[in-house]
Write an enzyme that holds these catalytic residues in place. Structure first.
Site, mmCIF file in Angstrom:
data_model
loop_
_atom_site.group_PDB
_atom_site.id
_atom_site.type_symbol
_atom_site.label_atom_id
_atom_site.label_comp_id
_atom_site.label_asym_id
_atom_site.label_seq_id
_atom_site.Cartn_x
_atom_site.Cartn_y
_atom_site.Cartn_z
ATOM 1 C CE LYS A 108 -7.165 -9.402 -4.259
ATOM 2 N NZ LYS A 108 -6.695 -8.416 -5.202
ATOM 3 C CB ALA A 120 7.038 -13.449 -10.334
ATOM 4 N N GLY A 121 4.678 -10.334 -10.776
ATOM 5 C CA GLY A 121 4.406 -9.239 -9.785
ATOM 6 C C GLY A 121 3.079 -9.398 -9.133
ATOM 7 C CB VAL A 122 0.391 -7.206 -7.468
ATOM 8 C CG1 VAL A 122 -0.508 -7.368 -6.726
ATOM 9 C CG2 VAL A 122 1.605 -6.214 -6.857
ATOM 10 C CB ILE A 123 -1.835 -9.141 -11.569
ATOM 11 C CG1 ILE A 123 -2.371 -7.921 -11.320
ATOM 12 C CG2 ILE A 123 -2.692 -10.057 -12.468
ATOM 13 C CD1 ILE A 123 -2.741 -6.822 -12.346
ATOM 14 N NE ARG A 172 -4.657 -3.015 -15.408
ATOM 15 C CZ ARG A 172 -5.371 -3.807 -16.098
ATOM 16 N NH1 ARG A 172 -5.171 -4.995 -16.247
ATOM 17 N NH2 ARG A 172 -6.543 -3.620 -16.523
ATOM 18 C CG ASP A 215 -5.034 1.858 -13.273
ATOM 19 O OD1 ASP A 215 -4.667 2.184 -12.030
ATOM 20 O OD2 ASP A 215 -5.357 0.655 -13.327
ATOM 21 C CG HIS A 233 -3.563 -10.031 24.488
ATOM 22 N ND1 HIS A 233 -2.289 -10.548 23.862
ATOM 23 C CD2 HIS A 233 -4.095 -11.177 25.386
ATOM 24 C CE1 HIS A 233 -2.354 -11.658 24.383
ATOM 25 N NE2 HIS A 233 -2.811 -12.108 25.277
#
Ligand SMILES: Cc1cc2nc3c(=O)[nH]c(=O)nc-3n(C[C@H](O)[C@H](O)[C@H](O)COP(=O)(O)OP(=O)(O)OC[C@H]3O[C@@H](n4cnc5c(N)ncnc54)[C@H](O)[C@@H]3O)c2cc1C
Length: 475
Positions: A58, A191-194, A282, A322, A454
């Site tokens: 990030k 072409a996944g998240v990472i 992974r 994980d 708003h």
């Protein structure tokens, strides 16, 4: 002989360090063991997430996004400058500082909560009447005995078969976060998240990025309408995504990397790139743990086997994050960590995977919770759909960021929200409202009746809820 500890946590990633803090809060004597080393060989608690995952990615996504905006959007605001440049070394140094702030924060939290942190590898040795024996190898080796053990050893990048990571031309997430110059050409397998996040960073900084994805559809787990919108946006940005690509051979040398693959049409092709990021999934970390020493059961894919409540086959040994089944997400690991500590204390917490949010921090961001439209169709459930485009949202227009939409799916009879899918600005933040609504079993009407500030992007969520009943006000 050292006293038996109540809880030993092996691994100080988001699963482990949070489990240790919660256990200590509940009054247990707690030790957290982690082997991660910083570049000086010292401890670096926080696991993959802090060191080579969520946090550094990030940091780089933000730096590269700032660069992209300066180059392409600032002029619209009347902001001009004579020369735009990127100092990659400085960008990486900033990333390192952000990582260290997080490492230090965890050390502080351990002290504050009286968790003993031990730097080294924890391996099961055996079991005595007092509890499980864990040998810690490191600068100060010791053997600990614990009544309860929480295994939170996480995961590592999966290499392509026969193609080891060298972190200079063939990169895992680790190397992808430390490229010291902008490569002219960069390949990404997966072409996944990472893959998308890392590809986006280096594309924004000027690399020609090509992603090779073996699956025939783009982001197959994502709601198809959202995935299609994101695919279009990425193509406009210049990310080349080749779907249905079957990798045949990867060769690396002084000239870079050559990837031979067969494309979706059956044609043999070669991609020549300076560097290649491999992000194809992974694998769970259990090797150093010595699970065999105590008979801790693994499943056929090498994950620690657990039930729905993170109990392993061994009494008082738990596993989270994980290294066990379920989404590989930091916040899922954290929730499991809290829940296990509370179960040890005799409480009855619950983690609902259906309300775990997912986020892809590309631009536009993609975030979702609950079921996709394709899942609802497959299950035969009747539903209503409401969508609202950011194009019709005042705040998005003021931001100059109107790509994408919010899509809400609600049960056709009860109106209960079944899924919310967002592609667009700040989707990662907007999704929290949808998670809360679903946790409280809200209907689309409940959400539609809530007053939203708003102008704010969150009004798009309210409008999508109104659209479920075909009464959006601003579109
Ligand atoms: C590039 C990238 C970006 C990501 N971005 C996000 C994101 O934005 N949001 C998100 O939710 N998830 C993200 N993830 C996934 C997230 O990092 C993981 O889901 C999360 O870190 C899992 O937490 P964990 O505690 O289970 O394990 P880990 O974070 O992997 O931590 C495990 C720790 O245990 C240590 N360990 C292992 N074996 C032993 C042993 N025997 N003894 C002592 N220590 C041991 C490891 O060294 C490590 O420090 C990302 C991952 C990557 C790679």
């Amino acid at each position: 002989m050292a006293a038996t500890i109540d809880v030993a946590v092996i691994g100080a990633g988001p699963g482990g360090y949070i489990a240790a803090i919660r256990a200590a809060q509940l009054g247990f004597s707690t030790v957290c063991i982690d082997e991660w080393k910083n570049d000086k060989g010292g401890p670096a608690p926080g696991g993959t997430c802090t060191n080579v995952g969520c946090i550094p990615s990030k940091a780089l996504l933000q730096s590269s996004e700032n660069f992209e905006q300066a180059g392409h959007q600032f002029a619209d605001h009347g902001i001009g400058f004579s020369k735009l440049s990127i100092d990659v070394a400085k960008m990486l140094a900033r990333k390192k500082t952000v990582v260290k702030q997080n490492n230090d924060g965890i050390v502080y939290l351990f002290k504050k909560n009286k968790v003993r942190f031990v730097h080294g590898r924890g391996s099961f040795v055996g079991k005595s009447d007092a509890g499980y024996e864990i040998a810690v190898s490191g600068t100060a080796p010791e053997t600990l005995t614990a009544r309860h053990v929480i295994v939170a050893t996480g995961s590592s990048a999966r290499p392509l078969p026969g193609v080891a990571f060298d972190e200079s031309t063939i990169l895992s997430n680790d190397g992808a976060l430390s490229i010291d110059h902008v490569p002219e050409t960069l390949g990404v397998v997966g072409a996944g998240v990472i893959g998308l996040e890392m590809g986006s960073v280096w594309r924004r900084l000027g690399a020609q990025v090509t992603l090779l994805e073996s699956m025939p559809s783009f982001l197959g787990a994502v709601d198809a309408q959202i995935a299609a919108e994101a695919h279009k946006a990425f193509a406009r940005q210049g990310l080349e995504i080749s779907l249905g690509a079957k990798i045949e051979r990867v060769e690396s040398g002084a000239q870079g990397v050559s990837v031979a693959y067969v494309d979706a049409g059956g044609e043999s092709r070669t991609l020549a790139v300076e560097q290649l990021i491999v992000s194809i999934g992974r694998v769970p970390n259990t090797v150093g743990l010595a699970p065999e020493a105590v008979g801790l059961a693994l499943d056929e894919r090498g994950f620690v086997s657990v039930d729905a409540e993170c109990r392993t086959n061994l009494d008082k040994v738990w596993a989270i994050g994980d290294v066990v089944r379920g989404p590989m997400l930091a916040h899922k690991a954290e929730e499991e960590g809290v829940a296990v500590a509370e179960r040890i204390a005799g409480q009855k917490p619950h983690v609902d995977f259906n309300t775990v949010p997912w986020v892809i921090y590309t631009h536009p961001e993609i975030a979702w919770v609950g079921q996709t439209e394709q899942q609802l169709k497959a299950s035969g459930r009747t539903y209503r759909v409401g969508t609202f485009p950011f194009m019709a949202n005042g705040r998005a227009r003021a931001l100059g960021d109107t790509t994408g939409f919010v899509k809400m799916l609600a049960d056709a009879e009860t109106d209960r929200i079944l899924g919310v899918h967002i592609v667009g600005p700040m989707a990662s933040e907007l999704i929290a409202e949808a998670v809360m609504a679903m946790e409280f079993k809200a209907s689309a009407e409940d959400l539609a009746r809530i007053c939203h500030a708003h102008p704010s992007l969150s009004e798009a969520t309210k409008e999508a809820a109104l659209a479920v009943d075909k009464r959006a006000l601003n579109f």
